[in-house]
Design a protein around this motif. Sequence first.
Motif, PDB file in Angstrom:
ATOM      1  N   ILE A   1       0.850  -1.197   0.000  1.00  0.00           N
ATOM      2  CA  ILE A   1       0.000   0.000   0.000  1.00  0.00           C
ATOM      3  C   ILE A   1       0.879   1.238   0.000  1.00  0.00           C
TER       4      ILE A   1
ATOM      5  N   ASP B   1      -1.299   6.599   1.723  1.00  0.00           N
ATOM      6  CA  ASP B   1      -2.724   6.861   1.896  1.00  0.00           C
ATOM      7  C   ASP B   1      -3.531   5.583   2.091  1.00  0.00           C
ATOM      8  N   GLY B   2      -2.862   4.431   2.046  1.00  0.00           N
ATOM      9  CA  GLY B   2      -3.537   3.160   2.248  1.00  0.00           C
ATOM     10  C   GLY B   2      -4.076   2.539   0.972  1.00  0.00           C
ATOM     11  N   VAL B   3      -3.766   3.122  -0.179  1.00  0.00           N
ATOM     12  CA  VAL B   3      -4.244   2.588  -1.448  1.00  0.00           C
ATOM     13  C   VAL B   3      -3.455   1.323  -1.789  1.00  0.00           C
TER      14      VAL B   3
ATOM     15  N   ARG C   1      -8.041   0.329  -4.461  1.00  0.00           N
ATOM     16  CA  ARG C   1      -8.926   0.631  -3.334  1.00  0.00           C
ATOM     17  C   ARG C   1      -8.107   0.862  -2.080  1.00  0.00           C
ATOM     18  N   CYS C   2      -8.718   1.479  -1.114  1.00  0.00           N
ATOM     19  CA  CYS C   2      -8.036   1.773   0.146  1.00  0.00           C
ATOM     20  C   CYS C   2      -8.227   0.602   1.110  1.00  0.00           C
TER      21      CYS C   2
ATOM     22  N   THR D   1      -8.339   0.667   4.188  1.00  0.00           N
ATOM     23  CA  THR D   1      -9.226   1.003   5.302  1.00  0.00           C
ATOM     24  C   THR D   1     -10.686   0.686   4.986  1.00  0.00           C
ATOM     25  N   ASP D   2     -11.018   0.467   3.698  1.00  0.00           N
ATOM     26  CA  ASP D   2     -12.373   0.019   3.342  1.00  0.00           C
ATOM     27  C   ASP D   2     -12.656  -1.351   3.949  1.00  0.00           C
TER      28      ASP D   2
END
Length: 184
Positions: free
Chosen positions: A60, A63-65, A87-88, A90-91
């Motif tokens: 990742i 930004d967590g992507v 996608r992130c 954190t989703d």
Amino acid sequence: AEEINRLIDEIQTSQAKLEMQNDELSKSRDTMAETSRKYERLFRNYSSLFNFAPIGYLVIDRDGVIHEINLSASISLDAPRSTLTGRCITDFIHRDDQDCFYYQKLNCQKNSDNVIFELKMKKEGGLFFDARLQMQALFSAHDDEQRYSITLVDNSEFVHVYSSFALMQTCLELACRSTSMEDL
């Protein structure tokens, strides 16, 4: 005639130099082709190890992507890899554990150490599972963007067994403390 002989000598000397340079270029091209084949084999091996590892791997950005994800991680998240990239992460983290994830990422970035932590994560369909993550900051001389490598292991079965064990232990302790059947 002397001038022509001198020019012929210069041309022959230049031709010899050009032939030597051509040989060197040919050897360099062969070496580069062999090196390219070697790195191609290494990449295929790395790719197979990454994609078919028995535990989940993700890469990742800050930004967590999700930029890379292997087959095991996509199975844990119950979604095709093609839909997860971009996608992130954190989703897929329970909202109560979002702060924990953010804190661990900062800790990993500041200390350059591996951090190991547990979170409640969510599959694509909405089911939650217990996960054990290990995060490591990746540093690259070619890329200015901070990235993180994450291993993801579905820990649900272990948590369930541990909870059952804790319940049995509590029951046994109560039974040992009881002096009569009524107390029990």
